[in-house]
Motif scaffolding. Sequence first.
Motif, PDB file in Angstrom:
ATOM      1  N   SER A   1       0.812  -1.225   0.000  1.00 21.68           N
ATOM      2  CA  SER A   1       0.000   0.000   0.000  1.00 21.68           C
ATOM      3  C   SER A   1       0.839   1.267   0.000  1.00 21.68           C
ATOM      4  CB  SER A   1      -0.929   0.009   1.212  1.00 21.68           C
ATOM      5  OG  SER A   1      -0.199   0.188   2.422  1.00 21.68           O
ATOM      6  N   ALA A   2       2.129   1.133   0.296  1.00 18.13           N
ATOM      7  CA  ALA A   2       2.996   2.319   0.294  1.00 18.13           C
ATOM      8  C   ALA A   2       3.111   2.845  -1.129  1.00 18.13           C
ATOM      9  CB  ALA A   2       4.372   1.966   0.837  1.00 18.13           C
ATOM     10  N   PRO A   3       2.829   4.125  -1.344  1.00 15.37           N
ATOM     11  CA  PRO A   3       2.834   4.659  -2.718  1.00 15.37           C
ATOM     12  C   PRO A   3       4.242   4.707  -3.302  1.00 15.37           C
ATOM     13  CG  PRO A   3       2.575   6.438  -1.120  1.00 15.37           C
ATOM     14  CD  PRO A   3       2.495   5.160  -0.347  1.00 15.37           C
ATOM     15  N   ARG A   4       4.333   4.461  -4.606  1.00 13.36           N
ATOM     16  CA  ARG A   4       5.588   4.610  -5.345  1.00 13.36           C
ATOM     17  C   ARG A   4       5.509   5.886  -6.167  1.00 13.36           C
ATOM     18  NH1 ARG A   4       9.710   1.106  -6.456  1.00 13.36           N
ATOM     19  NH2 ARG A   4       9.654  -0.890  -5.349  1.00 13.36           N
ATOM     20  N   SER A   5       6.522   6.731  -5.991  1.00 16.84           N
ATOM     21  CA  SER A   5       6.553   7.994  -6.725  1.00 16.84           C
ATOM     22  C   SER A   5       6.898   7.747  -8.187  1.00 16.84           C
ATOM     23  CB  SER A   5       7.589   8.935  -6.098  1.00 16.84           C
ATOM     24  OG  SER A   5       7.730  10.097  -6.869  1.00 16.84           O
TER      25      SER A   5
END
Length: 304
Positions: free
Chosen positions: A15-19
């Motif tokens: 769930s951690a966003p990837r830039s």
Amino acid sequence: MSRSQRDALDAMIRSAPRSETPPTLAEQRNGFSAAFTRPAPEGVATRRTVLGGRPALELEPAEASGPGRLLYLHGGGYVVGSPETHEGLVGELARRAGLRALSVDYRLAPEHHFPAAVDDGLAAYRELLDAGTDPRDLVVAGDSAGGGLSIATLLAARDAGLPQPAAVVVFSPWVDLTLAGESMRAKDGADPLFIEADLHALADHYVGAGDRAHHLASPVFADLTGLPPLLVQVGANEVLLDDAVRLAGRAGADDVEVTLEVGPGLPHVFQLHYGRLDEADAALDRAARFLTTHLSAERSQPVN
């Protein structure tokens, strides 16, 4: 062990966003610190100190007794991380083993290229010995890049004619900066944290134009003869799975006592998730027993 806990952890990591644009170095370090920092467990006192010319964090469990010491080298791809980000993990391992621990703030890339981290690890190890620590009372541990650095530090110590410690434990060690392991491709998608490009970028920062197969940068290619008993723990859902498997195989071929544990369905350095993942707590308990068992075994041997 709980399948629901493993699934929840996998979903949380994913769930951690990837830039879409590469984060700055400061953003990487701040993000790592925010995601992984946990305080030392209750009953473990901490204080800042210096070891081998570098800042270090000393962690002392209330139940620590005897002369045993743990030297810890943190993970973070040689680019991020610090003793503070790993305070909880090191404190948990130290508490379970009943050992005083020292976690070293070795120099990071890209400000300091290879072999700066190895030099700092060796300087810390040498100072412990010079200060009178009996190598039979000393154990070493590290995770991820710190796992590779732990092996490299002991290789450098061996090559410098220094005695080896009683044992070494590594969690999800990164020991091949050439990224040649088949799991780098086979576990793509199964690994919720890394893709191959992430590790290429970290290796670029650390080694630059240097030799990525150098035995102190990629200890999987080293002759490991003479190293102490080794415990390797790794998750099955890691692009770095083959680093751990090949390291254990290399150790065995070089007559090093080695134990390899592969945790089904588990991610990179799953031990960080102690207290919320049963497998993490069980792995830390086994790692602590491995260290204390070998400390006791070494103490029973006559001094040469």
